[in-house]
Design an enzyme around this catalytic site. Structure first.
Site, PDB file in Angstrom:
ATOM      1  N   GLY A  68       7.736  15.460  27.448  1.00 22.70           N
ATOM      2  CA  GLY A  68       6.759  15.430  28.545  1.00 22.70           C
ATOM      3  C   GLY A  68       5.381  15.879  28.068  1.00 22.70           C
ATOM      4  N   GLY A  69       4.683  16.627  28.917  1.00 22.22           N
ATOM      5  CA  GLY A  69       3.319  17.085  28.590  1.00 22.22           C
ATOM      6  C   GLY A  69       3.282  17.899  27.302  1.00 22.22           C
ATOM      7  N   GLU A  96       5.387  -7.377   9.558  1.00 24.91           N
ATOM      8  CA  GLU A  96       5.277  -8.853   9.549  1.00 24.91           C
ATOM      9  C   GLU A  96       5.609  -9.395   8.155  1.00 24.91           C
ATOM     10  OE1 GLU A  96       2.975  -6.779  10.803  1.00 24.91           O
ATOM     11  OE2 GLU A  96       3.139  -7.235  12.936  1.00 24.91           O
ATOM     12  N   GLU A 135       3.168  -0.373   2.036  1.00 22.77           N
ATOM     13  CA  GLU A 135       4.077  -1.130   1.164  1.00 22.77           C
ATOM     14  C   GLU A 135       4.621  -2.387   1.844  1.00 22.77           C
ATOM     15  OE1 GLU A 135       6.593   1.014  -1.489  1.00 22.77           O
ATOM     16  OE2 GLU A 135       5.407   2.824  -1.235  1.00 22.77           O
ATOM     17  N   THR A 155      -3.668  -2.414  -3.612  1.00 20.46           N
ATOM     18  CA  THR A 155      -4.481  -2.841  -2.455  1.00 20.46           C
ATOM     19  C   THR A 155      -5.989  -2.751  -2.734  1.00 20.46           C
ATOM     20  OG1 THR A 155      -2.726  -1.990  -1.056  1.00 20.46           O
ATOM     21  CG2 THR A 155      -4.821  -2.425   0.020  1.00 20.46           C
ATOM     22  N   GLU A 156      -6.722  -3.705  -2.168  1.00 14.57           N
ATOM     23  CA  GLU A 156      -8.192  -3.709  -2.275  1.00 14.57           C
ATOM     24  C   GLU A 156      -8.790  -3.866  -0.874  1.00 14.57           C
ATOM     25  OE1 GLU A 156      -9.288  -6.710  -5.121  1.00 14.57           O
ATOM     26  OE2 GLU A 156      -8.253  -5.643  -6.741  1.00 14.57           O
ATOM     27  N   PRO A 157     -10.098  -3.593  -0.735  1.00 18.03           N
ATOM     28  CA  PRO A 157     -10.686  -3.670   0.615  1.00 18.03           C
ATOM     29  C   PRO A 157     -10.416  -5.010   1.306  1.00 18.03           C
ATOM     30  CG  PRO A 157     -12.243  -2.670  -0.916  1.00 18.03           C
ATOM     31  CD  PRO A 157     -11.064  -3.093  -1.731  1.00 18.03           C
ATOM     32  N   THR A 212      -2.939   6.222  -2.443  1.00 16.76           N
ATOM     33  CA  THR A 212      -2.360   7.555  -2.296  1.00 16.76           C
ATOM     34  C   THR A 212      -2.591   8.319  -3.604  1.00 16.76           C
ATOM     35  OG1 THR A 212      -0.735   6.626  -0.781  1.00 16.76           O
ATOM     36  CG2 THR A 212      -0.205   8.779  -1.733  1.00 16.76           C
ATOM     37  N   THR A 234       3.571  -4.675   5.575  1.00 21.74           N
ATOM     38  CA  THR A 234       3.701  -4.467   7.020  1.00 21.74           C
ATOM     39  C   THR A 234       5.042  -5.045   7.514  1.00 21.74           C
ATOM     40  OG1 THR A 234       2.685  -6.601   7.454  1.00 21.74           O
ATOM     41  CG2 THR A 234       1.196  -4.704   7.321  1.00 21.74           C
TER      42      THR A 234
END
Ligand code: FAD
Length: 377
Positions: A337-338, A365, A361, A124-126, A156, A363
């Site tokens: 709950g809370g 989609e 790895e 991955t890159e920006p 990672t 999405t």
């Protein structure tokens, strides 16, 4: 030993190890974004850093079915540690195992499998995530060397990794034969880590940029053939998706186990909340979807173990299990709950960690694109 006996032993070993080495510290790691390097050395001593690596290179020589158990059991305790063990084993180490030459394997695999080294894998890159064929980090050949320039992000173990398998451009953009993988060791001049991400979840798993500034790498660091980087990456991601699916399964199962326990203990209107159909229906939905995810994952793992194509099956497993992890952990917070919204109870962490599974790895989609292409061809 029969595989199911071995799986039971792995489960017990990880439960015991997790109770001693992970549970007492994990909220501190999470709160302070600490990547616990010494833990990974210990996991290495237990054979969990070279799960798929054959014995001849110092690994555990396990199957994908057993590997799924390793990742899901660790992730049931702490998704961050599950993610890091998955990235180390199925991305970096597995890339070297599958595509490196004998000299590279003998040099790198024993260190990775023992946990002496932590591995990173950088695609991955920006500006390029899903569109991985369009990476811009470039390697230009000069004699026996390649000169690398560019930035990878969301990597990672980008800082603590001792070696990174890095996919870079060596040909034309958009050409499926235009990228190549290199194994680059920490300390190589021109190779450094950049910003560390401050994340929603998976906070004990280190995520940073990798920066290449006139980084000079000998051609002997090239993994496989020049031009094979993209095809190698697709094959690695087939296995990697089983890994993330197992990570999602562990998180979902952890959220369900905690929800069952809590709903039997917590009383409202004079009875345990488990006795309200509104709660038991939630638990029933969670349990059913988790079981369906498990079966999809085991199917993909079995195909992988038999060396059969599993692109569609691993994408289905990853897509379904990830969405189930998000759903189950969201319902878990609701059941608590809370208290579910506080750090006193474990479900808020499952909730935060689970979301990575629908992104990393590939999405959800992109998984649907892969599945769609596969069933329409
Ligand atoms: C914690 C963490 C750890 C990671 N570890 C690593 C690592 O070790 N190595 C590594 O190389 N990468 C790693 N990644 C990167 C990860 O794989 C990418 O973030 C992921 O592939 C998505 O890319 P992107 O973030 O650029 O999103 P984009 O590709 O920009 O996507 C943005 C949105 O657009 C959608 N989209 C994009 N294209 C399409 C399309 N054709 N059709 C429909 N929708 C589309 C996506 O589904 C998403 O919803 C990590 C990410 C995180 C968050």
């Amino acid at each position: 030993m029969d595989i199911s006996e071995n799986i039971a032993l792995i489960e017990k070993m990880i439960r015991d190890l997790g109770a001693k080495e992970i549970k007492p510290y994990m909220m501190d790691w999470d709160e302070n974004q600490i990547f616990p390097v010494p833990l990974f050395r210990k996991l290495g001593e237990h054979g969990l850093m070279g799960v798929l690596v054959p014995h001849e290179y110092g690994g555990s020589g396990m199957s994908y079915r057993e590997y799924v158990t390793v990742i899901s059991e660790i992730s049931k305790i702490d998704g961050s540690i599950g993610l890091s063990v998955a990235a180390h084993n199925s991305l970096c180490t597995n890339h070297i195992l599958q595509f490196a030459n004998e000299e590279q394997k003998s040099k790198w695999l024993p260190k990775l499998a023992s946990g002496e080294w932590i591995g990173a894998w950088a695609l991955t890159e920006p500006n390029t995530g899903s569109d991985a064929g369009n990476i811009k980090t470039v390697a230009k050949k000069e004699g026996e060397y390649y000169i690398l320039n560019g930035t990878k992000n969301f990597i990672t173990h980008g800082k603590s990794g001792d070696i990174a398998v890095v996919i870079v451009k060596t040909g034309e953009s958009g050409d499926s034969r235009g990228t190549t993988a290199f194994g680059i060791e920490k300390g190589t001049p021109g190779f450094s880590s950049g910003r560390k991400e401050n994340k929603l979840g998976m906070r004990a798993s280190e995520t940073t940029e990798l920066i290449f500034e006139d980084c000079k790498v000998h051609e002997s660091n090239c993994i496989g053939e020049v031009g094979d980087g993209f095809v190698q990456s697709l094959k690695i991601l087939d296995g990697g998706r089983i890994s993330i699916a197992a990570l999602a399964l562990g998180i979902a199962q952890g959220a369900l186990d905690e929800s069952i326990k809590y709903s039997k203990e917590r009383h409202q209107f004079g009875k345990p909340i488990a006795q309200f159909q509104g709660i038991s229906f939630k638990l029933a939905d969670m349990a059913t979807k988790i079981e369906a995810a498990r079966l999809l994952i085991l199917r993909a793992a079995e195909l992988k173990d038999h060396g059969k194509p599993c692109t569609k099956e691993s994408a289905m497993a990853k897509y379904f299990a990830s969405e189930v992890a998000v759903e189950a952990s969201t319902e878990a917070v609701q059941i608590f709950g809370g208290y579910g919204y506080t750090k006193e109870y474990p479900v808020e962490k499952y909730y935060r960690d689970s979301k990575l599974c629908t992104i990393g790895e590939g999405t959800s989609e992109i998984q649907k694109l892969v599945i769609g292409r596969s069933i329409l061809k």
